[in-house]
Design an enzyme around this catalytic site. Structure first.
Site, PDB file in Angstrom:
ATOM      1  N   GLU A 195    -102.293  44.350 -54.335  1.00 49.14           N
ATOM      2  CA  GLU A 195    -102.464  43.519 -55.530  1.00 49.14           C
ATOM      3  C   GLU A 195    -103.573  44.001 -56.477  1.00 49.14           C
ATOM      4  O   GLU A 195    -104.483  43.252 -56.821  1.00 49.14           O
ATOM      5  CB  GLU A 195    -102.683  42.060 -55.102  1.00 49.14           C
ATOM      6  CG  GLU A 195    -101.496  41.583 -54.258  1.00 49.14           C
ATOM      7  CD  GLU A 195    -101.602  40.143 -53.744  1.00 49.14           C
ATOM      8  OE1 GLU A 195    -102.541  39.441 -54.129  1.00 49.14           O
ATOM      9  OE2 GLU A 195    -100.724  39.745 -52.963  1.00 49.14           O
ATOM     10  N   GLU A 240     -92.306  41.407 -49.105  1.00 48.01           N
ATOM     11  CA  GLU A 240     -92.717  40.037 -48.764  1.00 48.01           C
ATOM     12  C   GLU A 240     -91.680  39.012 -49.239  1.00 48.01           C
ATOM     13  O   GLU A 240     -92.022  37.943 -49.759  1.00 48.01           O
ATOM     14  CB  GLU A 240     -94.107  39.738 -49.366  1.00 48.01           C
ATOM     15  CG  GLU A 240     -95.161  40.749 -48.955  1.00 48.01           C
ATOM     16  CD  GLU A 240     -96.591  40.391 -49.359  1.00 48.01           C
ATOM     17  OE1 GLU A 240     -96.857  39.233 -49.733  1.00 48.01           O
ATOM     18  OE2 GLU A 240     -97.452  41.297 -49.288  1.00 48.01           O
TER      19      GLU A 240
HETATM   20  O1  9MR Z   1     -99.126  34.591 -45.589  1.00 50.44           O
HETATM   21  C1  9MR Z   1    -100.497  34.955 -45.513  1.00 50.44           C
HETATM   22  C2  9MR Z   1    -101.339  33.735 -45.189  1.00 50.44           C
HETATM   23  O2  9MR Z   1    -100.978  33.193 -43.933  1.00 50.44           O
HETATM   24  C3  9MR Z   1    -102.812  34.130 -45.196  1.00 50.44           C
HETATM   25  O3  9MR Z   1    -103.591  32.954 -45.049  1.00 50.44           O
HETATM   26  C4  9MR Z   1    -103.170  34.829 -46.509  1.00 50.44           C
HETATM   27  C5  9MR Z   1    -104.603  35.366 -46.461  1.00 50.44           C
HETATM   28  O4  9MR Z   1    -104.724  36.343 -45.471  1.00 50.44           O
HETATM   29  O5  9MR Z   1    -102.303  35.909 -46.768  1.00 50.44           O
HETATM   30  C6  9MR Z   1    -100.944  35.542 -46.834  1.00 50.44           C
HETATM   31  O6  9MR Z   1    -100.147  36.679 -47.128  1.00 50.44           O
HETATM   32  C7  9MR Z   1    -100.280  37.224 -48.417  1.00 50.44           C
HETATM   33  C8  9MR Z   1    -100.156  38.733 -48.282  1.00 50.44           C
HETATM   34  O7  9MR Z   1    -101.095  39.204 -47.373  1.00 50.44           O
HETATM   35  C9  9MR Z   1    -100.334  39.404 -49.641  1.00 50.44           C
HETATM   36  N1  9MR Z   1     -99.405  38.876 -50.617  1.00 50.44           N
HETATM   37  C10 9MR Z   1     -99.383  37.410 -50.748  1.00 50.44           C
HETATM   38  C11 9MR Z   1     -99.164  36.778 -49.366  1.00 50.44           C
HETATM   39  C12 9MR Z   1     -99.068  35.262 -49.499  1.00 50.44           C
HETATM   40  O8  9MR Z   1    -100.267  34.752 -49.953  1.00 50.44           O
END
Ligand code: 9MR
Length: 349
Positions: free
Chosen positions: A135, A249
């Protein structure tokens, strides 16, 4: 459950070059045998949803918590599954102690170098693709690069520098930049696609060791239709740079939708069908990862749900419902992977 056995169509598709995978947590796999079964039935590739992020792996200086990531990698190896390394640098998963150090001493690259050396050294043999930077894009800011802790500490070159650093410790892995918000026709996402393409062109022009991109594809029924005339050229321009494309994702935000559950599930399946029709037409798309398997574990549950949304209150944007029953979108994804396997474009790759 249904007609798909432990080597169902998705795993078959993987053998022919495209994989289906999911983001998972090893604690959930270990606690729920039916989830483990679903993972083994459907997935050729696993992405650690949380356990390979910097704040999970190294909560303090010199303090390593590798148990969950080790467990996930061991599970994957035991069952012959690939692992996507998610993610080396992400603003949101940067531990507080790293943030503090970089604010005190911007420019100190040794923090990143040491971290990459340790993590790539530990997992490099088992991870074939890394989301090196997660990101990085933003719009309406300088260089269209998000004002992350890394952008502030190291300047706009940090993405290229991170790729070089990763390459030094992972000579054979595919190195990827992963981002979201490319899917719809609105001013923000139109600008994000353009900004992402500019970043990729710049990285390639400067010889950065970039092998591919991750397109997150967090879809949202509230954002209007998917438009082939915008998405197909976006994928082609990435492919024309010689880059692979992973859909990393995939899920659908839908809990704001009015209607009964069957209608919601139909709309989710149709939306994913429309997306995969466009994405899988592009031969450079290497695989599809859903961001979880069961609605019960979806990150979207953490968002407030409109009180009248559904009896269970769950967002219904993943292949299985909260009780691990496959929904229409499950079959949509399975069929799309089979169709993609049969695509003449793929046989010409
Ligand atoms: O799904 C993930 C969530 O459980 C965590 O709390 C969060 C922080 O680590 O990250 C979420 O996954 C994200 C991913 O790593 C990057 N793209 C967005 C995803 C959803 O927020």
């Amino acid at each position: 459950m249904g007609a798909v056995d432990r080597r169902g169509p998705s795993r078959g598709a993987a053998r022919d070059g495209r994989y289906l995978g999911a983001a998972v947590r090893i604690d959930q796999i270990e606690a729920e045998p039916r989830l483990a079964e679903a993972v083994l039935r459907d997935c050729a590739s696993l992405t650690p949803e949380i356990d390979m992020k910097w704040d999970a792996l190294q909560p303090g200086p010199g303090e390593w918590r590798t148990g969950p990531a080790d467990g996930l990698v061991a599970f994957a190896r035991q069952h012959g599954l690939a692992v996507r390394g998610h993610t080396l640098l992400w603003d949101q998963s940067t531990p507080a102690w790293v943030r503090a150090r970089l604010e005190r001493d911007p420019g100190d690259w040794s923090l990143v170098a040491d971290y990459f050396k340790t993590v790539l050294g530990r997992y490099g043999a088992f991870v074939d693709e890394w989301d090196v930077v997660n990101e990085p894009i933003d719009t309406g800011v300088r260089d269209n690069l998000r004002a992350t802790v890394f952008r502030k500490a190291y300047g706009p070159d940090y993405v290229a520098r991170a790729l070089h650093e990763a390459r030094a410790h992972a000579p054979h892995a595919r190195l990827v930049v992963n981002d979201y918000g490319f899917d719809y026709d609105n001013p923000v996402e139109n600008a994000r696609r353009a900004a992402f393409l500019r970043l990729l062109e710049d990285l390639k022009a400067r010889g950065a060791p970039l092998d591919g991109v991750g397109v997150q594809a967090h879809l949202d029924l509230g954002k209007g239709p998917l438009k082939r005339e915008l998405l197909a050229p976006f994928f082609s321009r990435i492919a024309d740079l010689g880059l692979g494309i992973a859909i990393t994702e995939l899920d659908v935000k839908e809990h704001d939708l009015r209607g009964d559950v069957a209608e919601r599930d139909r709309q989710v399946a149709d939306h994913v069908q429309a997306y995969l029709d466009i994405a899988l037409e592009q031969a450079s798309v290497t695989g599809v990862t859903t961001w979880g398997l069961s609605d019960r574990h979806s990150w979207l549950q953490k968002k407030p749900v409109r009180p009248t949304a559904s009896p269970a209150g769950l967002n219904r944007g993943l292949p299985y419902d909260g009780a691990l029953t496959p929904k229409p979108v499950y079959w949509t994804i399975q069929q799309a992977m089979l169709d993609a396997k049969a695509s003449p474009m793929l046989t010409n790759r």
